[in-house]
Design a protein around this motif. Structure first.
Motif, PDB file in Angstrom:
ATOM      1  N   MET A 280      14.335 -22.482  14.719  1.00  0.00           N
ATOM      2  CA  MET A 280      15.485 -22.081  13.916  1.00  0.00           C
ATOM      3  C   MET A 280      16.665 -23.025  14.143  1.00  0.00           C
ATOM      4  O   MET A 280      17.371 -23.401  13.205  1.00  0.00           O
ATOM      5  CB  MET A 280      15.882 -20.635  14.254  1.00  0.00           C
ATOM      6  CG  MET A 280      14.865 -19.598  13.817  1.00  0.00           C
ATOM      7  SD  MET A 280      15.342 -17.914  14.273  1.00  0.00           S
ATOM      8  CE  MET A 280      16.841 -17.719  13.327  1.00  0.00           C
ATOM      9  N   GLY A 281      16.862 -23.439  15.393  1.00  0.00           N
ATOM     10  CA  GLY A 281      17.928 -24.386  15.680  1.00  0.00           C
ATOM     11  C   GLY A 281      17.688 -25.733  15.037  1.00  0.00           C
ATOM     12  O   GLY A 281      18.624 -26.379  14.541  1.00  0.00           O
ATOM     13  N   ALA A 282      16.424 -26.192  15.028  1.00  0.00           N
ATOM     14  CA  ALA A 282      16.099 -27.474  14.402  1.00  0.00           C
ATOM     15  C   ALA A 282      16.347 -27.416  12.895  1.00  0.00           C
ATOM     16  O   ALA A 282      16.869 -28.381  12.308  1.00  0.00           O
ATOM     17  CB  ALA A 282      14.643 -27.839  14.687  1.00  0.00           C
ATOM     18  N   ALA A 283      15.975 -26.310  12.249  1.00  0.00           N
ATOM     19  CA  ALA A 283      16.204 -26.178  10.809  1.00  0.00           C
ATOM     20  C   ALA A 283      17.696 -26.172  10.499  1.00  0.00           C
ATOM     21  O   ALA A 283      18.155 -26.832   9.546  1.00  0.00           O
ATOM     22  CB  ALA A 283      15.542 -24.895  10.292  1.00  0.00           C
ATOM     23  N   ALA A 284      18.477 -25.441  11.304  1.00  0.00           N
ATOM     24  CA  ALA A 284      19.926 -25.415  11.092  1.00  0.00           C
ATOM     25  C   ALA A 284      20.548 -26.780  11.343  1.00  0.00           C
ATOM     26  O   ALA A 284      21.451 -27.217  10.614  1.00  0.00           O
ATOM     27  CB  ALA A 284      20.561 -24.357  11.998  1.00  0.00           C
ATOM     28  N   ALA A 285      20.070 -27.491  12.364  1.00  0.00           N
ATOM     29  CA  ALA A 285      20.605 -28.819  12.664  1.00  0.00           C
ATOM     30  C   ALA A 285      20.312 -29.798  11.528  1.00  0.00           C
ATOM     31  O   ALA A 285      21.168 -30.615  11.160  1.00  0.00           O
ATOM     32  CB  ALA A 285      20.018 -29.337  13.971  1.00  0.00           C
ATOM     33  N   ALA A 286      19.105 -29.735  10.960  1.00  0.00           N
ATOM     34  CA  ALA A 286      18.769 -30.618   9.846  1.00  0.00           C
ATOM     35  C   ALA A 286      19.650 -30.317   8.636  1.00  0.00           C
ATOM     36  O   ALA A 286      20.098 -31.239   7.928  1.00  0.00           O
ATOM     37  CB  ALA A 286      17.292 -30.456   9.482  1.00  0.00           C
ATOM     38  N   TRP A 287      19.923 -29.059   8.392  1.00  0.00           N
ATOM     39  CA  TRP A 287      20.798 -28.671   7.286  1.00  0.00           C
ATOM     40  C   TRP A 287      22.215 -29.194   7.525  1.00  0.00           C
ATOM     41  O   TRP A 287      22.858 -29.744   6.629  1.00  0.00           O
ATOM     42  CB  TRP A 287      20.780 -27.146   7.157  1.00  0.00           C
ATOM     43  CG  TRP A 287      21.470 -26.608   5.938  1.00  0.00           C
ATOM     44  CD1 TRP A 287      21.982 -27.331   4.888  1.00  0.00           C
ATOM     45  CD2 TRP A 287      21.726 -25.236   5.643  1.00  0.00           C
ATOM     46  NE1 TRP A 287      22.543 -26.489   3.958  1.00  0.00           N
ATOM     47  CE2 TRP A 287      22.397 -25.204   4.393  1.00  0.00           C
ATOM     48  CE3 TRP A 287      21.460 -24.038   6.291  1.00  0.00           C
ATOM     49  CZ2 TRP A 287      22.803 -24.007   3.801  1.00  0.00           C
ATOM     50  CZ3 TRP A 287      21.848 -22.855   5.702  1.00  0.00           C
ATOM     51  CH2 TRP A 287      22.514 -22.843   4.472  1.00  0.00           C
TER      52      TRP A 287
ATOM     53  N   ALA B 185      25.527 -23.153  17.329  1.00  0.00           N
ATOM     54  CA  ALA B 185      25.976 -23.300  18.715  1.00  0.00           C
ATOM     55  C   ALA B 185      25.813 -22.000  19.496  1.00  0.00           C
ATOM     56  O   ALA B 185      25.243 -21.998  20.604  1.00  0.00           O
ATOM     57  CB  ALA B 185      27.433 -23.757  18.738  1.00  0.00           C
ATOM     58  N   LEU B 186      26.283 -20.900  18.923  1.00  0.00           N
ATOM     59  CA  LEU B 186      26.206 -19.620  19.631  1.00  0.00           C
ATOM     60  C   LEU B 186      24.775 -19.104  19.716  1.00  0.00           C
ATOM     61  O   LEU B 186      24.346 -18.600  20.759  1.00  0.00           O
ATOM     62  CB  LEU B 186      27.106 -18.589  18.936  1.00  0.00           C
ATOM     63  CG  LEU B 186      28.601 -18.892  18.925  1.00  0.00           C
ATOM     64  CD1 LEU B 186      29.364 -17.787  18.202  1.00  0.00           C
ATOM     65  CD2 LEU B 186      29.132 -19.060  20.340  1.00  0.00           C
TER      66      LEU B 186
END
Length: 242
Positions: free
Chosen positions: A61-68, A13-14
């Motif tokens: 990077m946001g997409a990878a974190a969201a998938a995780w 989010a941040l």
């Protein structure tokens, strides 16, 4: 317990919020944007280098974190007793949101507009659907083991409702050629989705780790009631095969 899994939604989010505003600032400083002509869409800020490079990096990077996060949430909902099909639908919506986010970052609007718009649809609409499905599933449960303060649920409901209204308003305003107002709605939707992902830190506060176990699929002759082999037996079989 506030472990590293709790920090993952917060960092998403941040980091995503800071990232998109950094791209906006770079676009203003490098002057590919003319703010006197109107407020820009997020994608317009990341059309030209070097802003496009930062834009792609932030969204990937946001997409990878969201998938995780969606994968961890899938296992958590399963442990809470959510049925298989609704849980799989929630996971698919979340992964499609992550895929769309990556598409938006990698296919700039001025280079690949159809692909870019498809990614934007997946990122916004599937992201909103992802949280609506969770609210619906947890609402139907008699006693959901959802941690956090009592106001977390109503807050999520309010954010999801506002996100839906803004998505509709964004499309309507864009078709009426009110581009600045439509762009403001787009920014608001993105920030609301970042906030909804960040709120998952409350649910992850009781998680201290996750382990992935591989189990062999039962053969055609195995009965339905036969439990699958344990991870230990699988490990032994793999070692013997090696």
């Amino acid at each position: 317990m506030w472990g590293y899994l709790t920090l993952l939604p917060i960092c998403l989010a941040l980091g995503a919020t800071a990232g998109v505003w950094t791209v906006f600032a770079l676009a203003v400083v490098n002057r590919p944007l003319n703010l006197t002509a109107g407020f820009p869409y997020i994608s317009h800020c990341g059309n030209d280098p070097p802003e496009s490079c930062v834009f792609s990096l932030v969204l990937n990077m946001g997409a990878a974190a969201a998938a995780w996060i969606c994968t961890i949430r899938h296992h958590q909902l399963r442990d809470w007793g959510v049925a298989r099909r609704p849980n799989q639908a929630i996971l698919c919506a979340g992964l499609l949101c992550a895929l769309g986010t990556s598409m938006v970052g990698n296919f700039q609007e001025k280079n690949q507009q159809p692909t870019h718009l498809t990614g934007a649809f997946l990122a916004f609409c599937m992201g909103n659907l992802y949280f609506w499905l969770q609210l619906l599933v947890l609402w139907r449960m008699k006693s959901p083991p959802q941690p956090g303060a009592p106001w977390i649920g109503p807050l999520r409901l309010g954010l999801c409702s506002l996100c839906t209204v803004l998505i509709v308003a964004m499309v309507v305003l864009h078709r009426r050629l009110l581009r600045s107002a439509s762009a403001a709605c787009e920014w608001a939707v993105a920030l609301l989705l970042f906030a909804l992902f960040g709120l998952l830190a409350v649910d992850f506060s009781r998680l201290d780790g996750r382990s992935l176990t591989l189990r062999p699929r039962p053969g055609p002759g195995a009965s339905r009631g036969t439990p699958p082999a344990s991870p230990t037996s699988l490990q032994v079989q793999l070692q013997q095969a090696l």
